[in-house]
Design an enzyme around this catalytic site. Structure first.
Site, PDB file in Angstrom:
ATOM      1  N   ASN A   9      48.953  65.039  29.003  1.00 19.10           N
ATOM      2  CA  ASN A   9      49.388  64.593  30.331  1.00 19.10           C
ATOM      3  C   ASN A   9      48.235  63.845  30.984  1.00 19.10           C
ATOM      4  OD1 ASN A   9      50.282  64.308  32.944  1.00 19.10           O
ATOM      5  ND2 ASN A   9      50.338  66.504  33.404  1.00 19.10           N
ATOM      6  N   TRP A  10      48.349  62.526  31.016  1.00 19.40           N
ATOM      7  CA  TRP A  10      47.236  61.721  31.524  1.00 19.40           C
ATOM      8  C   TRP A  10      47.168  61.707  33.053  1.00 19.40           C
ATOM      9  CZ3 TRP A  10      47.578  56.646  28.028  1.00 19.40           C
ATOM     10  CH2 TRP A  10      47.392  57.020  26.695  1.00 19.40           C
ATOM     11  N   LYS A  11      48.195  62.221  33.693  1.00 20.10           N
ATOM     12  CA  LYS A  11      48.263  62.230  35.169  1.00 20.10           C
ATOM     13  C   LYS A  11      47.978  60.821  35.723  1.00 20.10           C
ATOM     14  CE  LYS A  11      47.223  67.090  35.038  1.00 20.10           C
ATOM     15  NZ  LYS A  11      46.745  68.291  35.715  1.00 20.10           N
ATOM     16  N   HIS A  95      56.408  69.729  36.858  1.00 22.86           N
ATOM     17  CA  HIS A  95      54.966  70.013  36.781  1.00 22.86           C
ATOM     18  C   HIS A  95      54.520  70.612  38.119  1.00 22.86           C
ATOM     19  CE1 HIS A  95      50.657  69.484  36.640  1.00 22.86           C
ATOM     20  NE2 HIS A  95      50.777  69.422  35.323  1.00 22.86           N
ATOM     21  N   GLU A  97      52.081  70.168  39.953  1.00 22.89           N
ATOM     22  CA  GLU A  97      51.624  69.206  40.971  1.00 22.89           C
ATOM     23  C   GLU A  97      52.812  68.557  41.664  1.00 22.89           C
ATOM     24  OE1 GLU A  97      49.014  67.084  38.317  1.00 22.89           O
ATOM     25  OE2 GLU A  97      47.722  68.860  38.267  1.00 22.89           O
ATOM     26  N   GLU A 167      52.579  76.959  32.410  1.00 20.77           N
ATOM     27  CA  GLU A 167      51.306  76.479  32.943  1.00 20.77           C
ATOM     28  C   GLU A 167      50.960  77.258  34.206  1.00 20.77           C
ATOM     29  OE1 GLU A 167      50.265  72.218  31.747  1.00 20.77           O
ATOM     30  OE2 GLU A 167      51.705  72.042  33.359  1.00 20.77           O
ATOM     31  N   GLY A 173      43.518  72.361  35.643  1.00 19.62           N
ATOM     32  CA  GLY A 173      42.423  71.547  36.175  1.00 19.62           C
ATOM     33  C   GLY A 173      41.268  72.353  36.732  1.00 19.62           C
ATOM     34  N   SER A 208      43.902  73.967  31.387  1.00 21.67           N
ATOM     35  CA  SER A 208      42.513  73.934  30.909  1.00 21.67           C
ATOM     36  C   SER A 208      42.380  74.129  29.406  1.00 21.67           C
ATOM     37  CB  SER A 208      41.657  74.956  31.664  1.00 21.67           C
ATOM     38  OG  SER A 208      41.611  74.630  33.040  1.00 21.67           O
TER      39      SER A 208
END
Ligand code: PGA
Length: 248
Positions: A9-11, A95, A97, A167, A173, A208
Protein backbone atom coordinates in the site's frame (compact mmCIF):
# COMPACT_ATOMS: atom_id res chain seq x y z
CA UNK A 1 -5.13 -23.41 0.32
CA UNK A 2 -5.38 -20.51 -2.09
CA UNK A 3 -2.24 -18.62 -2.96
CA UNK A 4 -0.92 -16.41 -0.15
CA UNK A 5 -0.55 -12.76 -0.97
CA UNK A 6 1.67 -9.85 -0.18
CA UNK A 7 0.30 -6.40 -0.94
CA UNK A 8 2.05 -3.04 -0.98
CA UNK A 9 0.00 0.00 0.00
CA UNK A 10 1.91 3.00 -1.28
CA UNK A 11 -0.57 5.46 0.27
CA UNK A 12 -0.04 9.09 -0.86
CA UNK A 13 3.64 8.82 -1.64
CA UNK A 14 5.86 9.24 -4.68
CA UNK A 15 5.50 10.79 -8.08
CA UNK A 16 4.94 9.52 -11.61
CA UNK A 17 8.58 8.54 -12.08
CA UNK A 18 9.10 6.82 -8.74
CA UNK A 19 5.82 4.92 -9.17
CA UNK A 20 6.82 3.62 -12.60
CA UNK A 21 10.34 2.79 -11.39
CA UNK A 22 9.12 0.82 -8.39
CA UNK A 23 6.57 -1.10 -10.48
CA UNK A 24 9.19 -1.83 -13.14
CA UNK A 25 11.73 -3.02 -10.56
CA UNK A 26 9.23 -5.41 -8.95
CA UNK A 27 8.09 -6.66 -12.35
CA UNK A 28 11.65 -7.44 -13.40
CA UNK A 29 12.12 -9.48 -10.22
CA UNK A 30 8.79 -11.27 -10.24
CA UNK A 31 10.46 -14.68 -10.53
CA UNK A 32 11.32 -14.16 -6.83
CA UNK A 33 7.74 -14.68 -5.81
CA UNK A 34 6.49 -17.76 -7.54
CA UNK A 35 3.92 -19.20 -5.13
CA UNK A 36 2.81 -15.85 -3.73
CA UNK A 37 0.54 -13.28 -5.30
CA UNK A 38 2.00 -9.79 -5.20
CA UNK A 39 -0.26 -6.75 -5.51
CA UNK A 40 0.72 -3.11 -5.46
CA UNK A 41 -1.61 -0.24 -4.59
CA UNK A 42 -0.28 3.04 -6.01
CA UNK A 43 -2.04 6.40 -5.68
CA UNK A 44 -5.00 6.59 -8.10
CA UNK A 45 -3.35 9.10 -10.37
CA UNK A 46 -0.48 6.67 -11.03
CA UNK A 47 -2.57 3.56 -11.59
CA UNK A 48 -2.51 3.66 -15.37
CA UNK A 49 1.25 4.09 -15.51
CA UNK A 50 1.88 1.35 -12.94
CA UNK A 51 -0.48 -1.06 -14.72
CA UNK A 52 1.48 -0.48 -17.94
CA UNK A 53 4.81 -1.00 -16.15
CA UNK A 54 3.60 -4.24 -14.55
CA UNK A 55 1.68 -5.50 -17.59
CA UNK A 56 3.87 -8.41 -18.62
CA UNK A 57 4.73 -9.48 -15.08
CA UNK A 58 3.07 -11.46 -12.31
CA UNK A 59 2.51 -8.29 -10.29
CA UNK A 60 -1.16 -7.33 -9.89
CA UNK A 61 -2.34 -3.78 -9.35
CA UNK A 62 -5.11 -2.42 -7.18
CA UNK A 63 -6.61 0.87 -6.05
CA UNK A 64 -6.49 2.22 -2.49
CA UNK A 65 -10.12 3.29 -2.52
CA UNK A 66 -13.22 3.50 -4.72
CA UNK A 67 -16.70 4.97 -4.68
CA UNK A 68 -19.64 2.98 -3.39
CA UNK A 69 -21.63 4.30 -6.36
CA UNK A 70 -21.48 2.98 -9.92
CA UNK A 71 -21.54 6.33 -11.76
CA UNK A 72 -23.11 9.76 -11.60
CA UNK A 73 -22.65 13.24 -10.19
CA UNK A 74 -20.04 12.41 -7.53
CA UNK A 75 -17.29 14.96 -8.09
CA UNK A 76 -13.85 13.65 -7.28
CA UNK A 77 -14.86 10.01 -6.98
CA UNK A 78 -13.65 6.99 -8.97
CA UNK A 79 -15.91 3.99 -9.57
CA UNK A 80 -15.00 0.33 -9.49
CA UNK A 81 -16.00 0.05 -13.13
CA UNK A 82 -13.47 2.74 -14.05
CA UNK A 83 -10.78 0.89 -12.12
CA UNK A 84 -11.68 -2.40 -13.76
CA UNK A 85 -11.69 -0.71 -17.16
CA UNK A 86 -8.04 0.39 -16.83
CA UNK A 87 -6.89 -3.03 -15.62
CA UNK A 88 -7.12 -2.99 -11.82
CA UNK A 89 -7.79 -6.34 -10.21
CA UNK A 90 -8.10 -5.37 -6.54
CA UNK A 91 -9.27 -2.53 -4.34
CA UNK A 92 -8.72 -1.78 -0.66
CA UNK A 93 -11.92 -0.97 1.21
CA UNK A 94 -12.16 0.33 4.74
CA UNK A 95 -8.50 1.06 5.36
CA UNK A 96 -8.28 2.56 8.85
CA UNK A 97 -7.06 5.86 7.43
CA UNK A 98 -10.24 6.05 5.32
CA UNK A 99 -12.36 5.14 8.32
CA UNK A 100 -10.66 7.62 10.67
CA UNK A 101 -9.80 10.56 8.41
CA UNK A 102 -12.63 10.35 5.88
CA UNK A 103 -15.37 9.19 8.22
CA UNK A 104 -16.13 5.97 6.36
CA UNK A 105 -18.62 4.03 8.45
CA UNK A 106 -18.98 0.24 8.55
CA UNK A 107 -22.04 0.68 6.32
CA UNK A 108 -20.21 2.72 3.67
CA UNK A 109 -17.32 0.25 3.71
CA UNK A 110 -19.78 -2.60 3.19
CA UNK A 111 -21.35 -0.75 0.25
CA UNK A 112 -17.91 -0.30 -1.29
CA UNK A 113 -17.17 -4.01 -0.83
CA UNK A 114 -20.41 -4.89 -2.62
CA UNK A 115 -19.83 -2.39 -5.44
CA UNK A 116 -16.29 -3.68 -5.95
CA UNK A 117 -17.50 -7.24 -6.48
CA UNK A 118 -20.34 -6.11 -8.73
CA UNK A 119 -17.86 -4.17 -10.83
CA UNK A 120 -15.40 -7.02 -11.29
CA UNK A 121 -12.81 -6.23 -8.62
CA UNK A 122 -11.64 -8.28 -5.66
CA UNK A 123 -12.02 -6.19 -2.51
CA UNK A 124 -9.58 -6.38 0.38
CA UNK A 125 -11.60 -5.53 3.47
CA UNK A 126 -9.45 -3.85 6.13
CA UNK A 127 -10.49 -4.27 9.74
CA UNK A 128 -8.84 -3.57 13.06
CA UNK A 129 -9.13 -2.01 16.49
CA UNK A 130 -7.60 1.14 17.96
CA UNK A 131 -5.20 1.02 20.90
CA UNK A 132 -7.92 2.18 23.26
CA UNK A 133 -10.30 -0.51 22.01
CA UNK A 134 -7.63 -3.18 22.51
CA UNK A 135 -6.87 -1.94 26.02
CA UNK A 136 -10.57 -2.11 26.81
CA UNK A 137 -10.75 -5.69 25.60
CA UNK A 138 -12.92 -4.80 22.60
CA UNK A 139 -10.74 -6.15 19.79
CA UNK A 140 -12.99 -9.05 18.85
CA UNK A 141 -16.16 -6.97 19.19
CA UNK A 142 -14.82 -4.21 16.89
CA UNK A 143 -13.54 -6.59 14.24
CA UNK A 144 -16.72 -8.67 14.40
CA UNK A 145 -18.88 -5.56 13.84
CA UNK A 146 -16.73 -4.43 10.92
CA UNK A 147 -17.08 -7.84 9.28
CA UNK A 148 -20.76 -8.23 10.13
CA UNK A 149 -21.61 -5.01 8.27
CA UNK A 150 -20.29 -6.66 5.11
CA UNK A 151 -21.89 -10.06 5.64
CA UNK A 152 -25.22 -8.39 6.40
CA UNK A 153 -25.08 -6.72 3.00
CA UNK A 154 -23.52 -9.36 0.75
CA UNK A 155 -23.61 -12.62 2.74
CA UNK A 156 -20.78 -14.76 4.05
CA UNK A 157 -20.21 -16.53 0.74
CA UNK A 158 -19.42 -13.26 -1.07
CA UNK A 159 -17.30 -11.98 1.79
CA UNK A 160 -15.25 -15.16 1.60
CA UNK A 161 -14.49 -14.49 -2.08
CA UNK A 162 -12.74 -11.29 -1.06
CA UNK A 163 -9.68 -10.86 1.11
CA UNK A 164 -9.64 -9.70 4.74
CA UNK A 165 -6.76 -7.62 6.08
CA UNK A 166 -6.46 -7.48 9.85
CA UNK A 167 -4.68 -4.23 10.58
CA UNK A 168 -4.63 -3.12 14.22
CA UNK A 169 -4.76 0.67 14.03
CA UNK A 170 -2.09 1.01 16.73
CA UNK A 171 0.37 -0.92 14.56
CA UNK A 172 -0.11 1.09 11.35
CA UNK A 173 2.79 3.38 10.57
CA UNK A 174 3.96 3.27 14.19
CA UNK A 175 6.75 0.72 14.00
CA UNK A 176 4.88 -1.19 16.69
CA UNK A 177 3.94 -4.53 15.19
CA UNK A 178 1.44 -6.97 16.67
CA UNK A 179 3.20 -10.04 18.00
CA UNK A 180 2.71 -13.17 15.87
CA UNK A 181 0.55 -14.58 18.71
CA UNK A 182 -1.61 -11.45 18.95
CA UNK A 183 -2.15 -11.40 15.19
CA UNK A 184 -2.77 -15.15 14.96
CA UNK A 185 -5.40 -14.97 17.71
CA UNK A 186 -7.44 -12.39 15.79
CA UNK A 187 -6.97 -14.16 12.46
CA UNK A 188 -8.15 -17.44 13.98
CA UNK A 189 -11.17 -15.68 15.45
CA UNK A 190 -12.06 -14.15 12.08
CA UNK A 191 -11.66 -17.49 10.34
CA UNK A 192 -13.85 -19.25 12.86
CA UNK A 193 -16.54 -16.63 12.33
CA UNK A 194 -16.50 -17.31 8.59
CA UNK A 195 -17.19 -20.99 9.23
CA UNK A 196 -16.48 -23.64 6.61
CA UNK A 197 -16.85 -21.10 3.79
CA UNK A 198 -13.83 -19.23 5.09
CA UNK A 199 -11.41 -22.15 5.06
CA UNK A 200 -9.73 -20.82 1.90
CA UNK A 201 -10.32 -17.11 2.43
CA UNK A 202 -7.11 -15.17 2.57
CA UNK A 203 -6.69 -13.28 5.82
CA UNK A 204 -3.61 -11.09 5.72
CA UNK A 205 -1.95 -9.03 8.45
CA UNK A 206 -0.96 -5.36 8.20
CA UNK A 207 0.73 -2.92 10.54
CA UNK A 208 4.47 -2.16 10.50
CA UNK A 209 5.35 -5.32 8.57
CA UNK A 210 8.98 -5.35 7.45
CA UNK A 211 11.57 -7.90 6.34
CA UNK A 212 12.64 -8.44 9.94
CA UNK A 213 9.26 -9.28 11.46
CA UNK A 214 7.41 -10.75 8.45
CA UNK A 215 8.82 -14.28 8.72
CA UNK A 216 7.42 -14.93 12.20
CA UNK A 217 4.05 -13.44 11.28
CA UNK A 218 3.76 -15.42 8.04
CA UNK A 219 4.61 -18.64 9.89
CA UNK A 220 1.32 -18.43 11.81
CA UNK A 221 -1.29 -20.88 10.52
CA UNK A 222 -4.03 -18.31 9.88
CA UNK A 223 -1.87 -15.53 8.44
CA UNK A 224 -1.99 -15.81 4.66
CA UNK A 225 0.17 -12.84 3.81
CA UNK A 226 0.68 -9.19 4.53
CA UNK A 227 -0.51 -5.70 3.71
CA UNK A 228 2.63 -3.61 3.81
CA UNK A 229 2.70 0.18 3.96
CA UNK A 230 6.00 1.98 4.54
CA UNK A 231 8.22 -1.01 3.74
CA UNK A 232 6.54 -1.48 0.35
CA UNK A 233 8.07 1.77 -0.91
CA UNK A 234 11.52 0.17 -0.75
CA UNK A 235 11.72 -2.26 -3.67
CA UNK A 236 14.26 -4.62 -2.14
CA UNK A 237 12.64 -4.63 1.29
CA UNK A 238 9.28 -5.45 -0.30
CA UNK A 239 10.83 -8.21 -2.42
CA UNK A 240 12.35 -9.70 0.73
CA UNK A 241 8.97 -9.65 2.47
CA UNK A 242 7.32 -11.39 -0.50
CA UNK A 243 10.03 -14.05 -0.45
CA UNK A 244 9.44 -14.68 3.24
CA UNK A 245 5.83 -15.50 2.38
CA UNK A 246 7.04 -17.94 -0.29
CA UNK A 247 9.24 -19.65 2.29
CA UNK A 248 6.60 -19.53 5.01
P1 PGA B 1 2.51 0.27 7.61
O1 PGA B 1 1.08 0.46 6.92
O2 PGA B 1 3.10 -0.99 7.09
O3 PGA B 1 3.30 1.49 7.20
O4 PGA B 1 2.27 0.21 9.08
C1 PGA B 1 0.23 -0.64 6.71
C2 PGA B 1 -1.06 -0.19 6.09
O5 PGA B 1 -1.52 0.90 6.40
O6 PGA B 1 -1.66 -0.92 5.28
Amino acid sequence: MTKPLVAGNWKMHGNANTAAELATHLSLHDSAFVGVEVIIFPPAVHLDRVITAAASSMVSVGAQNMSQWASGAYTGEVSGEMLNDIGCDYVLVGHSERRALFAESNQVVAEKFKAAQQQGLTPILCVGESLQQRQQGQTVKVVTEQIAAVTDLVGTKSLCKGVIAYEPVWAIGTGEVASPEQAQAVHAEIRSQLGSQGANTRIIYGGSVNATNAGALFAQPDIDGGLVGGASLEANEFLKIAQLMVQG
